[in-house]
Design a protein around this motif. Structure first.
Motif, mmCIF file in Angstrom:
data_model
loop_
_atom_site.group_PDB
_atom_site.id
_atom_site.type_symbol
_atom_site.label_atom_id
_atom_site.label_comp_id
_atom_site.label_asym_id
_atom_site.label_seq_id
_atom_site.Cartn_x
_atom_site.Cartn_y
_atom_site.Cartn_z
ATOM 1 N N ARG A 48 32.914 -23.950 -13.605
ATOM 2 C CA ARG A 48 33.522 -22.990 -12.639
ATOM 3 C C ARG A 48 32.620 -23.063 -11.220
ATOM 4 N N LEU A 49 31.486 -23.423 -11.437
ATOM 5 C CA LEU A 49 30.536 -23.392 -10.258
ATOM 6 C C LEU A 49 30.477 -24.587 -9.315
ATOM 7 N N PHE A 50 31.539 -25.539 -9.250
ATOM 8 C CA PHE A 50 31.730 -26.549 -8.348
ATOM 9 C C PHE A 50 33.111 -26.788 -7.963
ATOM 10 N N ALA A 51 33.485 -27.157 -6.937
ATOM 11 C CA ALA A 51 34.990 -27.615 -6.423
ATOM 12 C C ALA A 51 35.057 -28.973 -6.713
ATOM 13 N N TRP A 52 35.592 -28.928 -8.098
ATOM 14 C CA TRP A 52 35.675 -30.306 -8.751
ATOM 15 C C TRP A 52 36.536 -31.294 -8.105
ATOM 16 N N SER A 53 37.736 -30.843 -7.670
ATOM 17 C CA SER A 53 38.703 -31.788 -7.181
ATOM 18 C C SER A 53 38.217 -32.434 -5.844
ATOM 19 N N ASP A 54 37.635 -31.445 -5.059
ATOM 20 C CA ASP A 54 37.093 -32.133 -3.692
ATOM 21 C C ASP A 54 35.866 -32.958 -4.098
ATOM 22 N N ARG A 55 35.208 -32.626 -4.887
ATOM 23 C CA ARG A 55 33.897 -33.471 -5.519
ATOM 24 C C ARG A 55 34.281 -34.780 -5.772
ATOM 25 N N LEU A 56 35.457 -35.011 -6.760
ATOM 26 C CA LEU A 56 35.920 -36.217 -7.494
ATOM 27 C C LEU A 56 36.488 -37.051 -6.421
ATOM 28 N N GLN A 57 37.564 -36.420 -5.432
ATOM 29 C CA GLN A 57 38.064 -37.307 -4.449
ATOM 30 C C GLN A 57 37.130 -37.948 -3.488
ATOM 31 N N ARG A 58 36.035 -37.034 -3.218
ATOM 32 C CA ARG A 58 34.747 -37.669 -2.381
ATOM 33 C C ARG A 58 33.989 -38.838 -2.817
ATOM 34 N N GLU A 59 34.044 -38.591 -4.241
ATOM 35 C CA GLU A 59 33.129 -39.732 -5.042
ATOM 36 C C GLU A 59 33.954 -40.894 -5.357
ATOM 37 N N GLU A 98 34.542 -33.486 -16.346
ATOM 38 C CA GLU A 98 35.458 -33.532 -15.522
ATOM 39 C C GLU A 98 35.567 -35.049 -14.877
ATOM 40 N N HIS A 99 34.308 -35.815 -14.866
ATOM 41 C CA HIS A 99 34.427 -37.213 -14.471
ATOM 42 C C HIS A 99 34.984 -37.983 -15.469
ATOM 43 N N SER A 100 34.969 -37.592 -16.819
ATOM 44 C CA SER A 100 35.581 -38.399 -17.937
ATOM 45 C C SER A 100 36.903 -38.450 -17.565
ATOM 46 N N ALA A 101 37.546 -37.147 -17.479
ATOM 47 C CA ALA A 101 39.129 -36.807 -17.459
ATOM 48 C C ALA A 101 39.626 -37.651 -16.355
ATOM 49 N N PHE A 102 39.060 -37.492 -15.295
ATOM 50 C CA PHE A 102 39.274 -37.932 -13.886
ATOM 51 C C PHE A 102 39.480 -39.515 -13.947
ATOM 52 N N GLU A 140 42.452 -40.994 -16.103
ATOM 53 C CA GLU A 140 43.629 -40.819 -15.350
ATOM 54 C C GLU A 140 43.610 -41.885 -14.683
ATOM 55 N N LYS A 141 42.613 -42.526 -14.018
ATOM 56 C CA LYS A 141 42.558 -43.512 -12.992
ATOM 57 C C LYS A 141 42.521 -44.850 -13.633
ATOM 58 N N GLY A 142 42.786 -44.957 -15.135
ATOM 59 C CA GLY A 142 42.916 -46.293 -15.923
ATOM 60 C C GLY A 142 41.873 -46.767 -16.496
ATOM 61 N N PRO A 145 39.953 -38.625 -22.565
ATOM 62 C CA PRO A 145 38.820 -39.560 -23.309
ATOM 63 C C PRO A 145 38.290 -38.924 -24.490
ATOM 64 N N GLU A 146 37.410 -39.864 -24.814
ATOM 65 C CA GLU A 146 36.805 -39.464 -26.339
ATOM 66 C C GLU A 146 35.389 -38.764 -25.917
#
Length: 260
Positions: free
Chosen positions: A18-29, A54-58, A61-63, A88-89
């Motif tokens: 809840r404490l990070f803007a994950w969508s923005d962060r993941l797109q930036r990274e 969040e990184h694992s799920a993202f 989705e990217k393959g 992911p596992e």
């Protein structure tokens, strides 16, 4: 599976999702993640210190075929809420104890979110040895930690404050992270989650707080351990945008390592 990590769960009451803007962060990274992780011999990926997933799920989705690993039962429980039949596992384990808990080998590894400062020298060495045994030759490993030596040199005592929506319109959650540096090269780190309700008295209450002793690893420290375990340094960055690393002024240490 190791369901009883040796250390107490330092994050059992944290709400990092809840404490990070994950969508923005993941797109930036993503540009840096894609450029490095896609160069592995195959797309089976270890996400070490995956937190709430969040990184694992993202990346799934990217393959990539992702296995997320974390030593916190609370964070793994949270991560598994993102799990689908296609992955992911998620595995509850320290990095050093992971060897007997996953099958096969991996084509790339990721360790972001400032995981390695939570490990002492012996744990760090064991973790590098374990990862070396799990990834194939030619596999990239992308590491990120906070540049504590640089922060100490500049007299910085807090990481950036994050403010996110709370449970109601008149409430916000504040992530405050204070630091005190010791002469022994360690960091007393106190992350705290505050609830801010401006219309109430008191307006700020502490939801969760903890003090953790961290290691102030430098880039050279990590590269030296990596070299002992058949990893070579390919690149060094100071941010997820790929900026050149400055030992004093960069906020982060980001290493692109590769298994020989």
């Amino acid at each position: 599976m190791n369901d009883h990590p040796e250390k107490p769960d330092a994050f059992e009451k944290s709400e990092y999702r809840r404490l990070f803007a994950w969508s923005d962060r993941l797109q930036r990274e993503w540009p840096l993640l894609e450029r490095i992780l896609s160069t592995g011999p195959h797309r089976r990926l270890l996400d070490l210190g995956c937190g709430s997933g969040e990184h694992s799920a993202f990346l799934q989705e990217k393959g990539f075929s992702v296995t997320g690993v974390d030593a916190s039962p609370k964070q793994i429980e949270s991560a598994r809420s993102l799990q689908s039949p296609t992955g992911p596992e998620f595995v509850l384990s320290t990095i050093g104890d992971l060897g007997g808990q996953v099958d096969g080998t991996f084509g790339a590894a990721l360790c972001v979110g400032n995981v390695l400062p939570y490990l002492d020298a012996d744990e760090l060495d064991r973790s590098f040895a374990t990862v070396a045994s799990l990834v194939d030759p030619g596999a990239p490993w992308l590491l990120q930690i906070v540049n504590y030596p640089g922060l100490r040199e500049r007299g910085v005592r807090t990481l950036p404050v994050n403010v996110r929506p709370g449970d109601s319109e008149d409430e916000e959650l504040v992530l405050l992270r204070l630091m005190r540096f010791s002469e022994e090269g360690k960091v007393l780190f106190s992350p705290s989650t505050l609830r801010w309700r401006p219309g109430e008295d008191p307006p700020v209450t502490v939801q969760w707080t903890k003090t953790i002793l961290l290691e102030a690893w430098s880039a050279d420290d990590l590269v030296a351990v990596a070299a002992r375990h058949s990893f070579e340094e390919v690149e060094r960055f100071g941010s997820v945008e790929g900026e050149a690393f400055d030992p004093i002024h960069s906020h982060d240490i980001i290493l692109h390592l590769r298994r020989k």
